[in-house]
Design an enzyme around this catalytic site. Structure first.
Site, short mmCIF file in Angstrom:
data_model
loop_
_atom_site.label_atom_id
_atom_site.label_comp_id
_atom_site.label_asym_id
_atom_site.label_seq_id
_atom_site.Cartn_x
_atom_site.Cartn_y
_atom_site.Cartn_z
N CYS A 3 0.85 -1.20 0.00
CA CYS A 3 0.00 0.00 0.00
C CYS A 3 0.88 1.24 0.00
CB CYS A 3 -0.92 0.00 1.22
SG CYS A 3 -1.77 1.56 1.47
N CYS A 6 0.53 3.44 3.09
CA CYS A 6 1.19 2.84 4.27
C CYS A 6 2.68 3.12 4.19
CB CYS A 6 0.94 1.34 4.33
SG CYS A 6 -0.69 0.88 4.97
N ASP A 29 -0.61 16.56 -2.01
CA ASP A 29 -0.95 15.64 -3.10
C ASP A 29 0.04 15.82 -4.26
OD1 ASP A 29 -3.84 14.09 -3.99
OD2 ASP A 29 -2.42 14.62 -5.58
N HIS A 45 -3.84 1.24 8.53
CA HIS A 45 -4.50 1.02 7.24
C HIS A 45 -6.00 0.80 7.41
CE1 HIS A 45 -4.62 -0.02 2.97
NE2 HIS A 45 -5.60 -0.84 3.33
N ASN A 85 -12.95 9.97 -1.62
CA ASN A 85 -13.49 9.13 -2.68
C ASN A 85 -13.53 7.70 -2.16
OD1 ASN A 85 -13.62 11.29 -4.53
ND2 ASN A 85 -11.45 11.03 -5.04
N HIS A 96 -6.28 3.28 0.40
CA HIS A 96 -5.98 3.58 1.82
C HIS A 96 -6.75 4.86 2.09
CE1 HIS A 96 -2.81 3.86 5.26
NE2 HIS A 96 -3.63 4.88 5.43
N HIS A 98 -8.24 8.26 2.65
CA HIS A 98 -7.59 9.58 2.70
C HIS A 98 -8.63 10.66 2.48
CE1 HIS A 98 -7.35 7.92 -1.38
NE2 HIS A 98 -7.49 9.16 -1.83
N HIS A 100 -9.09 14.44 1.07
CA HIS A 100 -8.51 15.54 0.29
C HIS A 100 -8.95 16.85 0.96
CE1 HIS A 100 -7.70 13.07 -3.43
NE2 HIS A 100 -8.66 12.33 -2.90
P1 DGP Z 1 -8.08 9.21 -4.92
O1 DGP Z 1 -8.40 9.33 -6.36
O2 DGP Z 1 -9.17 9.83 -4.04
O3 DGP Z 1 -7.76 7.79 -4.50
O4 DGP Z 1 -6.81 10.11 -4.66
C1 DGP Z 1 -5.50 9.63 -4.60
C2 DGP Z 1 -4.60 10.82 -4.61
O5 DGP Z 1 -3.33 10.41 -4.18
C3 DGP Z 1 -4.43 11.49 -5.97
O6 DGP Z 1 -4.91 12.82 -5.91
C4 DGP Z 1 -2.93 11.47 -6.23
C5 DGP Z 1 -2.36 11.16 -4.87
N1 DGP Z 1 -1.17 10.34 -4.87
C6 DGP Z 1 -1.03 9.11 -5.44
N2 DGP Z 1 0.20 8.62 -5.21
C7 DGP Z 1 0.86 9.57 -4.47
C8 DGP Z 1 2.18 9.64 -3.93
O7 DGP Z 1 3.01 8.73 -4.05
N3 DGP Z 1 2.49 10.78 -3.24
C9 DGP Z 1 1.59 11.79 -3.07
N4 DGP Z 1 2.00 12.86 -2.38
N5 DGP Z 1 0.35 11.76 -3.57
C10 DGP Z 1 -0.01 10.65 -4.27
#
Ligand code: DGP
Length: 112
Positions: A3, A6, A29, A45, A85, A96, A98, A100
């Site tokens: 993950c 994680c 992000d 997690h 989401n 995982h 999260h 926004h």
């Molecule tokens: P969602 O679509 O709600 O699952 O959003 C996942 C978000 O995670 C997306 O906006 C991009 C962000 N993201 C994915 N991988 C990484 C990463 O390795 N580092 C960071 N900082 N953000 C990431």
């Protein structure tokens, strides 16, 4: 478990941190969708909002207690939007949980 969040939570993968304590981590992000776009995750997690239950909900409450301060630390001054989401139709890409936190500018009135 493979993950990515994680791995970010345990420091295996670096992130641009906004806030951290023993339960949660907030970081910017990678693909910002607003002038300020922060992700807030529980370190333990939880795969998505569907998996919130009586046993883990204290971590979620803690996230919401901390979000106003996290928004301030990220320089958000005039309000923000919090989104999670969940699942296929919710277009959740990282499995995982999260939140926004979007702000730093006037956001669209549309949410979907
Ligand atoms: P969602 O679509 O709600 O699952 O959003 C996942 C978000 O995670 C997306 O906006 C991009 C962000 N993201 C994915 N991988 C990484 C990463 O390795 N580092 C960071 N900082 N953000 C990431």
């Amino acid at each position: 478990m493979d993950c990515i969040f994680c791995k970010i939570a345990n420091g295996e993968i670096p992130s641009n941190k906004v806030y951290e304590d023993d339960k949660i981590l907030a970081f910017y992000d990678l693909n910002p969708q607003a002038k300020v776009h922060v992700l807030v995750i529980p370190k333990n997690h939880i795969s998505c909002a569907d998996e919130i239950n009586e046993a883990n909900c204290n971590d979620i409450a803690h996230i919401f207690v901390k979000i106003p301060g996290i928004a301030r630390l990220a320089g958000i001054k005039n309000g923000y939007r919090v989104i999670t989401n969940c699942g296929e139709d919710g277009c959740q890409s990282v499995k995982h949980l999260h939140y926004h936190v979007l702000g730093g500018e006037k956001l669209s009135e549309k949410m979907a």
